[in-house]
Design a protein around this motif. Sequence first.
Motif, PDB file in Angstrom:
ATOM      1  N   THR A  65       0.850  -1.190   0.000  1.00  0.00           N
ATOM      2  CA  THR A  65       0.000   0.000   0.000  1.00  0.00           C
ATOM      3  C   THR A  65       0.887   1.242   0.000  1.00  0.00           C
ATOM      4  N   VAL A  66       0.306   2.365  -0.385  1.00  0.00           N
ATOM      5  CA  VAL A  66       1.074   3.620  -0.385  1.00  0.00           C
ATOM      6  C   VAL A  66       1.531   3.951   1.030  1.00  0.00           C
ATOM      7  N   VAL A  75       8.578   9.160   4.455  1.00  0.00           N
ATOM      8  CA  VAL A  75       7.735  10.307   4.097  1.00  0.00           C
ATOM      9  C   VAL A  75       6.305  10.000   4.522  1.00  0.00           C
ATOM     10  N   SER A  76       5.455  10.994   4.441  1.00  0.00           N
ATOM     11  CA  SER A  76       4.057  10.804   4.803  1.00  0.00           C
ATOM     12  C   SER A  76       3.309  10.091   3.685  1.00  0.00           C
ATOM     13  N   LYS A  77       2.156   9.572   4.030  1.00  0.00           N
ATOM     14  CA  LYS A  77       1.330   8.897   3.026  1.00  0.00           C
ATOM     15  C   LYS A  77       0.937   9.852   1.907  1.00  0.00           C
ATOM     16  N   SER A  78       0.573  11.078   2.257  1.00  0.00           N
ATOM     17  CA  SER A  78       0.162  12.048   1.244  1.00  0.00           C
ATOM     18  C   SER A  78       1.321  12.405   0.319  1.00  0.00           C
ATOM     19  N   ALA A  79       2.547  12.487   0.877  1.00  0.00           N
ATOM     20  CA  ALA A  79       3.716  12.783   0.044  1.00  0.00           C
ATOM     21  C   ALA A  79       3.985  11.642  -0.936  1.00  0.00           C
ATOM     22  N   ALA A  80       3.841  10.401  -0.457  1.00  0.00           N
ATOM     23  CA  ALA A  80       4.030   9.246  -1.340  1.00  0.00           C
ATOM     24  C   ALA A  80       2.987   9.232  -2.451  1.00  0.00           C
ATOM     25  N   HIS A  81       1.743   9.590  -2.111  1.00  0.00           N
ATOM     26  CA  HIS A  81       0.689   9.682  -3.119  1.00  0.00           C
ATOM     27  C   HIS A  81       1.057  10.710  -4.184  1.00  0.00           C
TER      28      HIS A  81
END
Length: 258
Positions: A65-66, A75-81
């Motif tokens: 998963t991301v 990094v944060s999940k939003s940054a990975a997205h």
Amino acid sequence: MEQVISADRVEWVPVFTGLSVRQFRKLVRIVAGRGGEQTGTGRRWSLPLADRVLLIAVYYRTNLTVRQVALLFGVSKSAAHRVVDHLAPLLALAPVTRRYGPDTVLIVDGTLVPTHDRKVTAPSKNYRYSVNMQVVIDANTRLVVAVGRPVPGNHNDCTAYRDSGVERSCRGASVMADGGYFGNRQVIMPYRRPRDGGELLAWQVELNTIHKKVRARVEHAFAHMKWWNILRNCRRKRDGVHHATRGIALMRNLAMTG
């Protein structure tokens, strides 16, 4: 968060991408040439380009998963997205711009990719919501030359060949396919048994054997591409499965050619 994986630690590159270090660096250069490097003002990426390319390669390869991939890169999940959304179109096989001659032999086939986005999928013969991805390879080099847009998985290959756009990509070439493409006159298919129940002639059987051996190359290509596990269960929405398949096609080509 502490970063666990980095492109600077070259021992991780083959493990998580399926590419050698040299092939991975070539991939980074391709993405940079397409605008992957950040220019101008604005919010800066927390990861350098090589790490961002590695992130999306790891995402495709492992199908984590991301959120899980984000933890590996600190990094944060939003940054990975944002990294995946930004780089996916850049880390992809380039569309066909040339017109082939009749001496060029291409092979086309479709594969079902289970995908979570119900807007682009349909229940298919694998009993899952899938898309039909049409892939074209060069019969001589065995490299992927075109990937069609996803069509619902309940569409047969004959229809998907036209609707996905790969028919236009193959224009001018000699195209081989299996019997599922019956109705596409420009596609070379094996001979079918006569409707009256008779047997094929000896020369037709021989040509079918040759056809089958050559066409198996696209099946080998699918087997290689599905080493990148996102093609076994894609959670991306909208164009995500299309970008992922094209990206994997590019990485497979690099893995074959160096």
